[in-house]
Scaffold this active site. Structure first.
Site, PDB file in Angstrom:
ATOM      1  N   HIS A  14      -4.329  -4.293  -3.617  1.00 46.09           N
ATOM      2  CA  HIS A  14      -3.664  -5.323  -2.812  1.00 46.09           C
ATOM      3  C   HIS A  14      -3.646  -4.934  -1.326  1.00 46.09           C
ATOM      4  O   HIS A  14      -4.102  -5.689  -0.459  1.00 46.09           O
ATOM      5  CB  HIS A  14      -2.242  -5.510  -3.344  1.00 46.09           C
ATOM      6  N   GLU A  15      -3.139  -3.755  -1.055  1.00 41.62           N
ATOM      7  CA  GLU A  15      -3.012  -3.338   0.353  1.00 41.62           C
ATOM      8  C   GLU A  15      -4.386  -3.147   1.001  1.00 41.62           C
ATOM      9  O   GLU A  15      -4.556  -3.400   2.193  1.00 41.62           O
ATOM     10  CB  GLU A  15      -2.167  -2.065   0.466  1.00 41.62           C
ATOM     11  N   HIS A  33      -5.475  -6.401   2.419  1.00 38.98           N
ATOM     12  CA  HIS A  33      -4.890  -6.625   3.748  1.00 38.98           C
ATOM     13  C   HIS A  33      -5.657  -5.801   4.798  1.00 38.98           C
ATOM     14  O   HIS A  33      -5.956  -6.278   5.891  1.00 38.98           O
ATOM     15  CB  HIS A  33      -3.426  -6.158   3.770  1.00 38.98           C
ATOM     16  N   GLU A  59      -2.118 -12.806   2.943  1.00 41.67           N
ATOM     17  CA  GLU A  59      -1.841 -12.668   1.510  1.00 41.67           C
ATOM     18  C   GLU A  59      -3.037 -13.158   0.685  1.00 41.67           C
ATOM     19  O   GLU A  59      -3.272 -12.660  -0.420  1.00 41.67           O
ATOM     20  CB  GLU A  59      -0.559 -13.434   1.170  1.00 41.67           C
TER      21      GLU A  59
END
Ligand code: ZN
Length: 501
Positions: free
Chosen positions: A264-265, A268, A294
């Site tokens: 997830h990170e 980003h 997101e």
């Protein structure tokens, strides 16, 4: 004009330097700082923040923007300088239109509300924070009123994180999504619940961290311009386009925690790493909205990282690392475990399908509080009512009800939640567009290769930074406004197959 533009850019770079220095202090506080540093660190970050704010809201910046407006008016809308001046003006208006007294009242109130929440939540005492939340709603309305001319009172607050998005259009989009999601969740949960016990064995920390990093390197996260460290609540941060960092947390008894937070990170971080280098230090050199940000984290975490093709390639490697834990667990069982759908009370623990229902509940309640159609004292019951109707669950108390999230107790009511679900919707739309350009993407993913997808995202999303708003980006990519269709189709295909719907 070019001289004035250069002067403005110099000033913006200086302001950016102060902000990035504050980010570094914040990263250190969340990773390595010993507890003794806390008091001074808070002061140091506040000092840097104040200096940046003073410099940005100065007469000089205001005069430069005024002087450059005629130049901006001669440029095509798409021109880099036009975009730079447009975004800088937005930021300048947001920083200057809120009176200093209101801003300091809000900041002082936020600190008090947060403090009270940290006590009230464990005690399950909504009454203790009710008057504070009441005041938060009032202050949020006053902030919104600094930007007159809105259609809905939440619009100016939504604009802070998702520029250009409006309450009414988001509400319509979410209503449509909810209509599709509630029956999907019901159809899934009418079946037997997937067994995820294979993920809940003991997995040594170092092996978990190494495996996650191996994947994100192959995703295209550039470690010459990034790194990962451990923290309590994972986040991505950056100090320049050449230094974009991620953090994670490891649970030795839950394999999914660190792995999916890393994916997830990294999503980003790859967005920030892909921004055009000549945007560095300007308001264009950053991801464009919380929703688009997101969309990138969710795309790499869920659409790629929880897909069957992806694990066809990586699961044998994962089994090799954790042979005693997963050696006897087949791919299908593992794939079902990481895609387990089960309505729950806690947003941050929610699966890919039910997550949006949590977000939409909060968004609707925020709007009602701001409109005055819901009184703060009635919030706990309204919360329970919506969980009952949307998820079929009722929290036993307010701890996991209206007191659950920190957002309303550390900032304003309004604008805090919509980005999560907008991001999911956009992840579906962007992935769909990437597939239309390159049908081979799923085959590549099934071979542990991500170049086509990463390249398409760099070209169509990342490089632009904040040059385009989310709506403009969506329009540019899909040729129309934001729609839930590709995202719904993705969910229905994936979970329809998984649950034989
Ligand atoms: Zn995120």
């Amino acid at each position: 004009m070019q001289k004035k533009l250069a002067e403005l850019k110099n000033r913006l770079m200086e302001i950016n330097d102060l902000q990035m220095a504050a980010s570094l202090l914040n990263w250190d506080q969340s990773t390595y700082m010993p507890p003794g540093g806390a008091v001074a660190r808070g002061r140091q970050m506040a000092t840097l923040g104040r200096l940046a704010h003073e410099k940005f809201t100065s007469l000089e910046v205001g005069n430069l923007l005024d002087a450059l407006r005629p130049y901006a008016d001669t440029l095509p809308y798409d021109h880099d300088d036009a975009a730079l001046l447009r975004r800088t003006q937005t930021d300048f208006d947001q920083a200057t239109k809120i009176p200093a007294e209101l801003l300091s009242e809000l900041l002082a109130h936020n600190a008090a509300a947060y403090q009270a929440w940290t006590v009230a939540r464990p005690e399950n005492n909504f009454k203790a924070v009710e008057p504070l939340l009441q005041k938060t709603v009032e202050l949020s309305r006053r902030v919104a009123d600094c930007f007159p001319g809105y259609d809905h009172i939440a619009d100016p607050l939504i604009d802070f994180s998702d520029e250009g998005m409006k309450a009414e259009s988001i509400r319509a989009l979410f209503a449509e999504l909810r209509q599709a999601m509630v029956p999907l969740v019901k159809a899934i949960t009418d079946q037997s619940v997937a067994d995820d016990s294979c993920l809940k064995q003991t997995f040594p920390e170092d092996d978990q961290l190494a495996f996650g990093m191996k994947i994100v390197k192959q995703y295209g996260y550039d470690l010459a311009r990034g790194r990962q460290d451990k923290t309590h609540h994972p986040f991505m941060t950056k100090f320049s386009l050449g230094d974009v960092r991620i953090t994670t947390r490891v649970k030795e008894n839950d394999l999914s925690e660190a792995l999916f937070s890393t994916l997830h990170e990294a999503g980003h971080a790859m967005y920030e790493q892909g921004i055009r280098l000549d945007f560095e230090g300007t308001p264009l050199g950053v991801g464009t909205s919380s929703g688009v940000h997101e969309s990138q984290s969710r795309l790499w975490e869920n659409i790629v990282g929880r897909s069957r093709g992806f694990w066809q390639h990586y699961y044998p490697q994962l089994q090799a690392v954790f042979s005693s834990q997963l050696g006897q667990v087949d791919l299908d069982t593992f794939y079902r475990a990481i895609n387990k759908v089960q309505p729950s009370l806690i947003r941050t623990d929610a699966d890919e399908v039910t997550y949006n229902l949590h977000v939409m509940i909060r968004f609707d309640l925020e709007l009602q509080l701001l409109e005055g159609t819901l009184a703060v004292k009635d919030l706990p019951e309204a919360w329970h009512g919506r969980y009952q109707s949307d998820l079929g669950l009722r929290a036993p108390d307010d701890r996991d009800g209206a007191l659950q999230d920190v957002h309303w107790f550390m900032g304003m009511v309004g604008g805090a939640f919509q980005g999560y679900t907008l991001g999911n919707i956009m992840s579906g739309l962007f992935y769909d567009a990437a597939l239309k350009a390159h049908q081979e993407i799923p085959d590549e993913i099934a071979q542990g290769q991500f170049g086509l997808l990463h390249g398409w995202l760099k070209e169509n999303v990342y490089q632009h930074g904040r040059k385009y708003t989310a709506n403009e980006l969506v329009e540019k990519i899909s040729g129309g406004p934001l729609t839930i269709a590709p995202y719904i189709a993705y969910l229905q295909n994936k979970f329809g197959e998984l649950y034989n719907l």
